[in-house]
Design a protein around this motif. Structure first.
Motif, PDB file in Angstrom:
ATOM      1  N   ALA A  11       0.968  -1.503  -0.041  1.00  0.00           N
ATOM      2  CA  ALA A  11       0.160  -0.042  -0.037  1.00  0.00           C
ATOM      3  C   ALA A  11       0.571   1.541   0.551  1.00  0.00           C
ATOM      4  CB  ALA A  11      -1.097   0.170   1.054  1.00  0.00           C
ATOM      5  N   ALA A  12       0.062   2.260   0.131  1.00  0.00           N
ATOM      6  CA  ALA A  12       0.681   3.775   0.498  1.00  0.00           C
ATOM      7  C   ALA A  12       1.690   4.236   0.840  1.00  0.00           C
ATOM      8  CB  ALA A  12       0.074   5.046  -0.343  1.00  0.00           C
ATOM      9  N   HIS A  13       1.007   3.375   1.679  1.00  0.00           N
ATOM     10  CA  HIS A  13       2.130   3.417   3.079  1.00  0.00           C
ATOM     11  C   HIS A  13       3.831   2.898   2.840  1.00  0.00           C
ATOM     12  CE1 HIS A  13       0.329   0.421   5.264  1.00  0.00           C
ATOM     13  NE2 HIS A  13       1.745  -0.161   5.715  1.00  0.00           N
ATOM     14  N   HIS A  55       0.501   1.222  -6.460  1.00  0.00           N
ATOM     15  CA  HIS A  55      -0.384   0.687  -7.689  1.00  0.00           C
ATOM     16  C   HIS A  55      -1.076  -0.516  -7.907  1.00  0.00           C
ATOM     17  CE1 HIS A  55       1.258   5.228  -9.174  1.00  0.00           C
ATOM     18  NE2 HIS A  55       1.951   5.093  -9.262  1.00  0.00           N
ATOM     19  N   ARG A 102      -3.189   2.552  -4.946  1.00  0.00           N
ATOM     20  CA  ARG A 102      -4.188   1.283  -4.044  1.00  0.00           C
ATOM     21  C   ARG A 102      -4.833   2.464  -2.670  1.00  0.00           C
ATOM     22  NH1 ARG A 102      -1.991  -3.632  -3.523  1.00  0.00           N
ATOM     23  NH2 ARG A 102      -3.633  -3.612  -2.629  1.00  0.00           N
ATOM     24  N   ASP A 103      -4.545   3.930  -2.858  1.00  0.00           N
ATOM     25  CA  ASP A 103      -5.985   4.187  -1.997  1.00  0.00           C
ATOM     26  C   ASP A 103      -6.887   4.688  -2.688  1.00  0.00           C
ATOM     27  OD1 ASP A 103      -4.204   3.521  -0.024  1.00  0.00           O
ATOM     28  OD2 ASP A 103      -2.630   4.789   0.058  1.00  0.00           O
ATOM     29  N   ALA A 104      -6.461   4.522  -4.108  1.00  0.00           N
ATOM     30  CA  ALA A 104      -7.661   6.021  -5.071  1.00  0.00           C
ATOM     31  C   ALA A 104      -9.299   4.880  -4.582  1.00  0.00           C
ATOM     32  CB  ALA A 104      -7.774   5.489  -6.024  1.00  0.00           C
ATOM     33  N   SER A 105     -10.271   5.763  -4.934  1.00  0.00           N
ATOM     34  CA  SER A 105     -11.694   5.305  -4.862  1.00  0.00           C
ATOM     35  C   SER A 105     -11.936   5.548  -5.776  1.00  0.00           C
ATOM     36  CB  SER A 105     -12.319   6.237  -4.380  1.00  0.00           C
ATOM     37  OG  SER A 105     -12.439   6.833  -2.673  1.00  0.00           O
TER      38      SER A 105
END
Length: 209
Positions: free
Chosen positions: A160-162, A183, A197-200
């Motif tokens: 994930a982004a983190h 992504h 990955r964190d997009a809605s």
């Protein structure tokens, strides 16, 4: 039935029932004795196994002892010497049981190490102040300690982004550099899309009958 007949029958039936009860009690005691013998035999084998393992370690030249705590002892340390004799340790426990100390527990034996084995362990160790073994104290670094290198294997779907900024190590062990962004790739009838990955996103479908 006369009183005399009743007095003759009752003691006889009581004698028979008492005999049966004693027989059952004798069988139960015999079974318990056999169970106790089996337990003692198994226990003795277990204790001998503990002692044999320690004796082999000593014969192999292992001279550092550590119990469940971080303290390291020599084999001759007066603080823990009695715990090297496993039979005596178990006898002491049974004596405490006999004295009514039913919450007493066995004092475990040590794990013995060569110096290089002990120094390779990734856990805190402290020298015993009594016997002062020839080994340095060492404190395991906290995960948050600056400079600590942490390697952790995760499933790729968990990326994930983190995780940005962490070094990515591939399955073959090669390093792919630091992660800049994460992504997911989605292939549709309209093409292939890279989505954060964190997009809605919004999904639509028609419920089939």
């Amino acid at each position: 039935m006369s009183d005399e007949t009743e007095q003759t029958v009752f003691p006889y039936s009581q004698l028979v029932m008492g005999s049966l009860a004693r027989g059952a009690e004798d069988e139960a005691l015999a079974a318990q004795d056999e169970a106790d013998r089996e337990w003692l035999n198994t226990g003795e084998q277990m204790i001998q196994g503990e002692q044999s393992e320690l004796d082999r370690a000593v014969a192999d030249g292992k001279t550092y002892a550590q119990f469940r705590s971080a303290v390291v002892h020599t084999l001759n340390c007066s603080i823990v010497r009695e715990r090297f004799d496993r039979m005596s340790a178990w006898r002491a426990l049974l004596e405490r049981f006999g004295a009514g100390e039913y919450n007493a527990t066995i004092r475990p034996g040590p794990t013995l190490y060569h110096r290089h084995e002990l120094e390779a362990l990734p856990r805190t160790r402290r020298r015993c102040e009594k016997c002062a073994p020839d080994i340095e104290n060492w404190t395991k670094p906290s995960p948050s300690h600056p400079g600590t290198v942490i390697t952790k294997e995760i499933k790729s779907v968990s990326l994930a982004a983190h995780h940005a900024g962490r070094t990515l190590i591939l399955a073959d062990g090669s390093e792919a550099g630091e992660i800049e962004a994460v992504h997911i790739t989605v292939t549709t009838t309209g093409g292939t899309y890279k989505i954060g990955r964190d997009a809605s996103v919004t999904l639509r479908h028609v419920v089939s009958k």
